[in-house]
Scaffold this motif. Sequence first.
Motif, PDB file in Angstrom:
ATOM      1  N   GLY A   7      71.646  -6.963  98.159  1.00 31.25           N
ATOM      2  CA  GLY A   7      72.916  -6.271  97.951  1.00 31.25           C
ATOM      3  C   GLY A   7      72.892  -4.839  98.441  1.00 31.25           C
ATOM      4  N   GLY A   8      72.003  -4.555  99.375  1.00 23.72           N
ATOM      5  CA  GLY A   8      71.817  -3.182  99.855  1.00 23.72           C
ATOM      6  C   GLY A   8      72.906  -2.671 100.772  1.00 23.72           C
ATOM      7  N   ALA A   9      73.884  -3.531 101.130  1.00 19.42           N
ATOM      8  CA  ALA A   9      75.018  -3.082 101.927  1.00 19.42           C
ATOM      9  C   ALA A   9      76.243  -2.809 101.054  1.00 19.42           C
ATOM     10  CB  ALA A   9      75.378  -4.122 102.989  1.00 19.42           C
ATOM     11  N   GLY A  10      76.073  -2.912  99.752  1.00 18.21           N
ATOM     12  CA  GLY A  10      77.158  -2.612  98.827  1.00 18.21           C
ATOM     13  C   GLY A  10      77.167  -1.158  98.423  1.00 18.21           C
ATOM     14  N   VAL A 184      79.695   6.374 102.379  1.00 14.19           N
ATOM     15  CA  VAL A 184      79.657   5.232 101.458  1.00 14.19           C
ATOM     16  C   VAL A 184      80.635   5.473 100.314  1.00 14.19           C
ATOM     17  CG1 VAL A 184      78.219   3.814  99.957  1.00 14.19           C
ATOM     18  CG2 VAL A 184      77.224   4.844 102.012  1.00 14.19           C
ATOM     19  N   TYR A 185      81.499   4.507 100.089  1.00 14.78           N
ATOM     20  CA  TYR A 185      82.484   4.634  99.016  1.00 14.78           C
ATOM     21  C   TYR A 185      82.569   3.315  98.251  1.00 14.78           C
ATOM     22  CZ  TYR A 185      85.426   2.005 102.280  1.00 14.78           C
ATOM     23  OH  TYR A 185      85.905   1.051 103.129  1.00 14.78           O
ATOM     24  N   ASP A 186      83.144   3.363  97.066  1.00 18.32           N
ATOM     25  CA  ASP A 186      83.312   2.172  96.240  1.00 18.32           C
ATOM     26  C   ASP A 186      84.539   1.416  96.727  1.00 18.32           C
ATOM     27  OD1 ASP A 186      83.503   0.230  94.309  1.00 18.32           O
ATOM     28  OD2 ASP A 186      83.552   1.600  92.594  1.00 18.32           O
ATOM     29  N   SER A 187      84.325   0.222  97.279  1.00 19.36           N
ATOM     30  CA  SER A 187      85.426  -0.565  97.824  1.00 19.36           C
ATOM     31  C   SER A 187      85.843  -1.709  96.902  1.00 19.36           C
ATOM     32  CB  SER A 187      85.042  -1.126  99.201  1.00 19.36           C
ATOM     33  OG  SER A 187      83.914  -1.985  99.096  1.00 19.36           O
ATOM     34  N   SER A 188      85.383  -1.679  95.659  1.00 19.18           N
ATOM     35  CA  SER A 188      85.710  -2.756  94.725  1.00 19.18           C
ATOM     36  C   SER A 188      87.214  -2.815  94.459  1.00 19.18           C
ATOM     37  CB  SER A 188      84.977  -2.543  93.390  1.00 19.18           C
ATOM     38  OG  SER A 188      85.536  -3.362  92.378  1.00 19.18           O
ATOM     39  N   PRO A 189      87.779  -4.018  94.403  1.00 23.41           N
ATOM     40  CA  PRO A 189      89.194  -4.145  94.067  1.00 23.41           C
ATOM     41  C   PRO A 189      89.457  -4.132  92.574  1.00 23.41           C
ATOM     42  CG  PRO A 189      88.303  -6.302  94.560  1.00 23.41           C
ATOM     43  CD  PRO A 189      87.184  -5.315  94.795  1.00 23.41           C
ATOM     44  N   HIS A 190      88.399  -3.911  91.761  1.00 17.57           N
ATOM     45  CA  HIS A 190      88.548  -4.001  90.308  1.00 17.57           C
ATOM     46  C   HIS A 190      88.114  -2.740  89.558  1.00 17.57           C
ATOM     47  CE1 HIS A 190      89.357  -8.265  90.872  1.00 17.57           C
ATOM     48  NE2 HIS A 190      88.245  -8.359  91.589  1.00 17.57           N
ATOM     49  N   PRO A 194      88.200   3.299  92.544  1.00 15.55           N
ATOM     50  CA  PRO A 194      88.864   2.846  93.774  1.00 15.55           C
ATOM     51  C   PRO A 194      90.287   2.363  93.539  1.00 15.55           C
ATOM     52  CG  PRO A 194      87.118   1.331  93.116  1.00 15.55           C
ATOM     53  CD  PRO A 194      86.958   2.548  92.286  1.00 15.55           C
ATOM     54  N   LEU A 195      90.579   1.798  92.370  1.00 13.95           N
ATOM     55  CA  LEU A 195      91.955   1.389  92.091  1.00 13.95           C
ATOM     56  C   LEU A 195      92.893   2.591  92.101  1.00 13.95           C
ATOM     57  CD1 LEU A 195      91.472  -1.292  89.290  1.00 13.95           C
ATOM     58  CD2 LEU A 195      92.427  -1.681  91.563  1.00 13.95           C
ATOM     59  N   ALA A 320      84.938  10.697 100.011  1.00 13.79           N
ATOM     60  CA  ALA A 320      84.367   9.579 100.762  1.00 13.79           C
ATOM     61  C   ALA A 320      85.448   8.552 101.106  1.00 13.79           C
ATOM     62  CB  ALA A 320      83.240   8.920  99.951  1.00 13.79           C
ATOM     63  N   ARG A 321      86.333   8.282 100.147  1.00 13.90           N
ATOM     64  CA  ARG A 321      87.387   7.293 100.425  1.00 13.90           C
ATOM     65  C   ARG A 321      88.368   7.807 101.480  1.00 13.90           C
ATOM     66  NH1 ARG A 321      89.102   3.936 102.372  1.00 13.90           N
ATOM     67  NH2 ARG A 321      90.468   2.231 101.711  1.00 13.90           N
ATOM     68  N   ARG A 322      88.734   9.069 101.413  1.00 14.34           N
ATOM     69  CA  ARG A 322      89.672   9.618 102.403  1.00 14.34           C
ATOM     70  C   ARG A 322      89.046   9.639 103.787  1.00 14.34           C
ATOM     71  NH1 ARG A 322      92.446  15.110 101.016  1.00 14.34           N
ATOM     72  NH2 ARG A 322      90.315  15.690 100.498  1.00 14.34           N
ATOM     73  N   ARG A 323      87.741   9.894 103.846  1.00 12.43           N
ATOM     74  CA  ARG A 323      87.074   9.887 105.157  1.00 12.43           C
ATOM     75  C   ARG A 323      87.151   8.498 105.787  1.00 12.43           C
ATOM     76  NH1 ARG A 323      80.868  11.600 106.867  1.00 12.43           N
ATOM     77  NH2 ARG A 323      80.631  10.011 108.456  1.00 12.43           N
ATOM     78  N   ALA A 324      87.057   7.457 104.948  1.00 16.22           N
ATOM     79  CA  ALA A 324      87.065   6.093 105.460  1.00 16.22           C
ATOM     80  C   ALA A 324      88.391   5.731 106.117  1.00 16.22           C
ATOM     81  CB  ALA A 324      86.752   5.103 104.332  1.00 16.22           C
ATOM     82  N   VAL A 325      89.473   6.382 105.705  1.00 12.70           N
ATOM     83  CA  VAL A 325      90.780   6.042 106.276  1.00 12.70           C
ATOM     84  C   VAL A 325      91.240   7.096 107.264  1.00 12.70           C
ATOM     85  CG1 VAL A 325      91.475   4.744 104.245  1.00 12.70           C
ATOM     86  CG2 VAL A 325      92.038   7.178 104.375  1.00 12.70           C
ATOM     87  N   ALA A 326      90.421   8.116 107.486  1.00 12.27           N
ATOM     88  CA  ALA A 326      90.825   9.191 108.393  1.00 12.27           C
ATOM     89  C   ALA A 326      90.818   8.720 109.844  1.00 12.27           C
ATOM     90  CB  ALA A 326      89.876  10.376 108.228  1.00 12.27           C
TER      91      ALA A 326
END
Length: 326
Positions: A7-10, A184-190, A194-195, A320-326
């Motif tokens: 799970g090292g890519a999570g 690296v950011y938390d991409s969990s939908p739950h 991230p919600l 981190a999350r904003r960078r992912a969508v920049a």
Amino acid sequence: MTWLVTGGAGYIGAHIVRALAAAGMNPVVLDDLSSGHDGFVPGGVPLVRGSILDRPLIERTLREHRAEGVIHVAGFKYAGVSVQRPLHTYAQNVTGTRLVLEAMAAADVAHLVFSSSAAVFGTPDVALVTEDTPKHPTSPYGQSKLIGEWLIGDQGVATAGSEHPLRHTSLRYFNVVGSGDPAVYDSSPHNLFPLVFEALLAGKTPQIFGDDYDTPDGTNLRDYVHVADIAAAHVVAAQRLSSGAPIEPAYNLGSQNGLSVREIMDAMARVTGIEFTPVVGPRRPGDPDRIVATGELAARDLDWTNRYTVDEMVRSGWEARRRAVA
């Protein structure tokens, strides 16, 4: 010698991989990318794409990379969803852990750090949870993590007199948030952070799942811990296993200071500069009212400490999350 991180890519696993690499411990990643991202794996770190249900692949990876130990992070981590998908949860978290243990035994790999969870406690009736607090999971996810701890403990007993006795510890996470690396950011939908981030990025109003819990403001009270602190504790645990130093069978990685969901929402508005009043929705199944832990044993043995304020947790995760969508 290397350490295999399942799970090292999570989100959490990728932070652990970075911490291992920084400590010169040569991580190797095994991940099926069902919820992880290959872009989270740093350059130069081998990525083996595959499932923890593929025992021959695990054994082959351990042998080819001459692994010294395993940090077992892979699994199905959604407590609420596990109520609707118990069989899938048990397959990933119980069968998967058994197969990791089988592969380790076959490859003579005898050090294991297990990613467990505060969910093993369910809804405790004490103000501060310790490692000895009774375990009463309220979801299949929590049950599966507790069974994983039992499997590992039993294998430790079974191999105690062998040439390669299993040395192990289970690290029980509480609410892991923030980012230690902007890539690296938390991409969990739950998960809560991230919600909220996804709602804010979409111009929507974040939601609170239930405000009728038995807490001062009616929302869940939780331990929130920074992912970089979690990763650092794994490195120390692995080092203790390798060195033969004494180690407990389980540690709570808690903050001793709980925050409610409503308090987190206030911090979100404060840090992001986006004012909002959260919408209150129904409870999610399997969510306990309150769970906060001391972390004293981990502080003693694993250099565990909480180095981040709630605003710093929010800010690092948001950036981190904003960078992912920049």
